[in-house]
Design an enzyme around this catalytic site. Structure first.
Site, PDB file in Angstrom:
ATOM      1  N   TYR A 232       0.849  -1.098   0.050  1.00 60.82           N
ATOM      2  CA  TYR A 232      -0.006   0.027   0.057  1.00 60.82           C
ATOM      3  C   TYR A 232       1.058   1.243   0.096  1.00 60.82           C
ATOM      4  O   TYR A 232       0.325   2.266  -0.542  1.00 60.82           O
ATOM      5  CB  TYR A 232      -0.918   0.021   1.265  1.00 60.82           C
ATOM      6  CG  TYR A 232      -2.194   0.803   1.000  1.00 60.82           C
ATOM      7  CD1 TYR A 232      -3.036   0.388  -0.034  1.00 60.82           C
ATOM      8  CD2 TYR A 232      -2.373   1.977   1.819  1.00 60.82           C
ATOM      9  CE1 TYR A 232      -4.294   1.336  -0.293  1.00 60.82           C
ATOM     10  CE2 TYR A 232      -3.780   2.536   1.440  1.00 60.82           C
ATOM     11  CZ  TYR A 232      -4.651   2.235   0.631  1.00 60.82           C
ATOM     12  OH  TYR A 232      -5.519   2.949   0.545  1.00 60.82           O
TER      13      TYR A 232
ATOM     14  N   LYS B 274      -3.492   8.215   2.896  1.00 58.34           N
ATOM     15  CA  LYS B 274      -4.775   7.979   3.691  1.00 58.34           C
ATOM     16  C   LYS B 274      -4.627   8.542   4.831  1.00 58.34           C
ATOM     17  O   LYS B 274      -5.610   9.049   5.650  1.00 58.34           O
ATOM     18  CB  LYS B 274      -5.004   6.358   3.695  1.00 58.34           C
ATOM     19  CG  LYS B 274      -5.441   5.773   2.372  1.00 58.34           C
ATOM     20  CD  LYS B 274      -6.617   6.654   1.610  1.00 58.34           C
ATOM     21  CE  LYS B 274      -7.156   5.971   0.362  1.00 58.34           C
ATOM     22  NZ  LYS B 274      -8.201   6.759  -0.253  1.00 58.34           N
TER      23      LYS B 274
HETATM   24  P1  NAD Z   1     -11.905   3.377  -8.763  1.00 61.30           P
HETATM   25  O1  NAD Z   1     -10.681   3.265  -9.700  1.00 61.30           O
HETATM   26  O2  NAD Z   1     -13.132   2.931  -9.155  1.00 61.30           O
HETATM   27  O3  NAD Z   1     -12.015   5.059  -8.397  1.00 61.30           O
HETATM   28  C1  NAD Z   1     -11.047   5.886  -8.238  1.00 61.30           C
HETATM   29  C2  NAD Z   1     -11.614   6.842  -9.047  1.00 61.30           C
HETATM   30  O4  NAD Z   1     -10.679   7.904  -8.726  1.00 61.30           O
HETATM   31  C3  NAD Z   1     -11.542   7.162 -10.406  1.00 61.30           C
HETATM   32  O5  NAD Z   1     -13.044   7.245 -10.665  1.00 61.30           O
HETATM   33  C4  NAD Z   1     -10.697   7.832 -10.919  1.00 61.30           C
HETATM   34  O6  NAD Z   1     -11.044   8.678 -12.083  1.00 61.30           O
HETATM   35  C5  NAD Z   1     -10.670   8.979  -9.946  1.00 61.30           C
HETATM   36  N1  NAD Z   1      -9.515   9.889 -10.082  1.00 61.30           N
HETATM   37  C6  NAD Z   1      -8.169   9.450 -10.152  1.00 61.30           C
HETATM   38  N2  NAD Z   1      -7.508  10.692 -10.310  1.00 61.30           N
HETATM   39  C7  NAD Z   1      -8.253  11.674 -10.464  1.00 61.30           C
HETATM   40  C8  NAD Z   1      -8.272  12.958 -10.310  1.00 61.30           C
HETATM   41  N3  NAD Z   1      -7.127  13.589 -10.743  1.00 61.30           N
HETATM   42  N4  NAD Z   1      -9.258  13.927 -10.611  1.00 61.30           N
HETATM   43  C9  NAD Z   1     -10.333  13.387 -10.396  1.00 61.30           C
HETATM   44  N5  NAD Z   1     -10.708  11.966 -10.041  1.00 61.30           N
HETATM   45  C10 NAD Z   1      -9.484  11.215 -10.264  1.00 61.30           C
HETATM   46  O7  NAD Z   1     -11.466   2.777  -7.435  1.00 61.30           O
HETATM   47  P2  NAD Z   1     -12.314   2.614  -5.990  1.00 61.30           P
HETATM   48  O8  NAD Z   1     -11.648   1.441  -5.184  1.00 61.30           O
HETATM   49  O9  NAD Z   1     -13.843   2.628  -5.985  1.00 61.30           O
HETATM   50  O10 NAD Z   1     -11.603   3.968  -5.259  1.00 61.30           O
HETATM   51  C11 NAD Z   1     -12.488   4.887  -4.687  1.00 61.30           C
HETATM   52  C12 NAD Z   1     -11.852   5.495  -3.421  1.00 61.30           C
HETATM   53  O11 NAD Z   1     -12.322   4.301  -2.315  1.00 61.30           O
HETATM   54  C13 NAD Z   1     -10.478   5.778  -3.369  1.00 61.30           C
HETATM   55  O12 NAD Z   1     -10.310   6.764  -2.397  1.00 61.30           O
HETATM   56  C14 NAD Z   1     -10.031   4.596  -2.466  1.00 61.30           C
HETATM   57  O13 NAD Z   1      -8.467   4.739  -2.135  1.00 61.30           O
HETATM   58  C15 NAD Z   1     -10.962   4.014  -1.629  1.00 61.30           C
HETATM   59  N6  NAD Z   1     -10.869   2.710  -1.368  1.00 61.30           N
HETATM   60  C16 NAD Z   1     -10.809   1.720  -1.828  1.00 61.30           C
HETATM   61  C17 NAD Z   1     -10.883   0.423  -1.455  1.00 61.30           C
HETATM   62  C18 NAD Z   1     -10.991  -0.813  -2.414  1.00 61.30           C
HETATM   63  O14 NAD Z   1     -10.107  -1.982  -1.960  1.00 61.30           O
HETATM   64  N7  NAD Z   1     -11.358  -0.671  -3.685  1.00 61.30           N
HETATM   65  C19 NAD Z   1     -10.609   0.215  -0.112  1.00 61.30           C
HETATM   66  C20 NAD Z   1     -10.770   1.438   0.778  1.00 61.30           C
HETATM   67  C21 NAD Z   1     -10.917   2.621   0.090  1.00 61.30           C
END
Ligand code: NAD
Length: 258
Positions: free
Chosen positions: A158, A165
Site C-alpha cells: 500500500y 490516507k
Molecule cells: P476506482 O478506480 O473505481 O475509483 C477511483 C477514482 O478516482 C476513479 O473514478 C478515477 O477517475 C478517480 N480519479 C483519479 N485521479 C483523479 C483526478 N486527478 N481527478 C479526479 N478523479 C480522479 O476505485 P475505488 O476503489 O472505487 O476507489 C475509490 C476510493 O475508495 C479511493 O479513495 C480508494 O482509495 C478508496 N478505497 C478503496 C478500497 C478498495 O479496496 N477498492 C478500499 C478502501 C478505500
C-alpha cells in the site's frame, strides 16, 4: 427512515460499475437525493461516454468533468452547482491515485514526484473540494471520503497510498472542526478491500481479499452497496451527531489482532 429527498449530492470518483462511488451514487439515488456526478476527463472523451451511460438511469441533474489537479475544473464544477442548485448538501469524495510503481516493492523507493502526486490527488483534493463546497453548504451538510486501514497500519504494497490516507484522515478531523459550526459534518469510511480499477493497481489485492475472507469476523469482504449504504446514512440526518469520524465498513477486520 433514511430519506434524502430534496438533498443535493455531488458524487466524485465514478470510473465504472465496480467503483465504490457507483455503489454510493445508487444508494443516494434510492434514498431520494438529487445527484450531481463528476468524472475524470480524458483526451478522447471515453470516460465522459462510459460514465455518462452508466449514470444515465439515475438521472443526474449535473454531469461534469472534474480533474482535481485542475483548479479551473473544480471552480466550474461548483459554479455549475451554484447556478443549478444554489446549494449543495452532500459531497462524496471517492477518488485516489498513485503511480503503479509506487504501489509495490520498497516504500523507501518512492520518488518525490510520486509522493507529491499521491498526496495531492488522494488527500489534498478533499481540502480543495471542501473549500469549494463550503460557501454552498448553506443549510448544513455532509462530506464523506473513502479511506483504508493502510493509512493507520502497514499493509504490504500500500506504501505511499498509506501516507496519503493518513493525511486524508487528518484532513477529515481538521475539516470537521472548521465546518462544524456551519453544521457541516465531515466523516470517512474505511472500507475493506474491494476489486476495483484503483485497488487492482495495489500489488497483491487478491491476496488481501482472501486474507480478509479468512480472518474478518464476517468471513468475507464488503460490497460497494454496503459502503454505499453507510455513505447514505452518513449523508442523512440519521447521522446528525456524527462528525470527524472514520467508520469501518470492513466486515470487522480492523478489530482483529491475530
Ligand atoms: P476506482 O478506480 O473505481 O475509483 C477511483 C477514482 O478516482 C476513479 O473514478 C478515477 O477517475 C478517480 N480519479 C483519479 N485521479 C483523479 C483526478 N486527478 N481527478 C479526479 N478523479 C480522479 O476505485 P475505488 O476503489 O472505487 O476507489 C475509490 C476510493 O475508495 C479511493 O479513495 C480508494 O482509495 C478508496 N478505497 C478503496 C478500497 C478498495 O479496496 N477498492 C478500499 C478502501 C478505500
Amino acid at each position: 427512515m433514511l430519506n434524502l429527498a430534496g438533498k443535493n449530492a455531488l458524487v466524485t470518483g465514478i470510473a465504472n460499475n465496480r467503483s465504490i462511488a457507483w455503489g454510493i451514487a445508487q444508494q443516494l439515488h434510492q434514498a431520494g437525493a438529487n445527484l450531481g456526478v463528476t468524472y475524470l476527463p480524458d483526451d478522447k472523451g471515453r470516460m465522459e461516454k462510459k460514465v455518462g451511460d452508466l449514470v444515465a438511469p439515475l438521472n443526474p441533474d449535473l454531469f461534469l468533468p472534474c480533474n482535481v489537479q485542475d483548479e479551473a475544473q473544480i471552480q466550474s464544477t461548483f459554479d455549475a452547482i451554484a447556478s443549478k442548485w444554489g446549494r449543495v448538501d452532500v459531497l462524496i469524495h471517492c477518488l485516489a491515485f498513485a503511480n503503479r510503481d509506487d504501489l509495490t516493492g520498497d516504500f523507501s523507493a518512492v520518488s518525490q514526484d510520486g509522493f507529491n502526486t499521491a498526496l495531492n490527488i488522494s488527500a489534498y483534493s478533499l481540502v480543495q473540494l471542501a473549500r469549494a463546497a463550503k460557501p454552498l453548504m448553506t443549510d448544513g451538510g455532509s462530506i464523506v471520503t473513502l479511506t483504508y486501514l493502510g493509512g493507520e497500519r502497514v499493509v504490504p504494497n500500500y506504501n505511499v497510498m498509506g501516507i496519503a490516507k493518513a493525511a486524508l484522515e487528518m484532513n477529515v478531523r481538521y475539516l470537521a472542526a472548521e465546518l462544524g459550526p456551519q453544521k457541516v459534518r465531515v466523516n470517512g469510511i474505511s472500507a475493506g478491500p474491494i476489486r476495483t480499477l484503483a485497488s487492482s493497481a495495489v500489488g497483491g489485492i487478491l491476496d488481501m481479499i482472501h486474507h480478509v475472507e479468512e480472518v474478518a469476523p464476517l468471513r468475507r469482504t464488503v460490497t460497494q452497496t454496503e459502503v454505499g449504504n453507510t455513505a447514505a446514512f452518513l449523508a442523512s440526518d440519521l447521522a446528525s451527531g456524527i462528525t470527524g469520524q472514520i467508520l469501518y465498513v470492513d466486515s470487522g477486520y480492523a478489530i482483529m489482532g491475530m
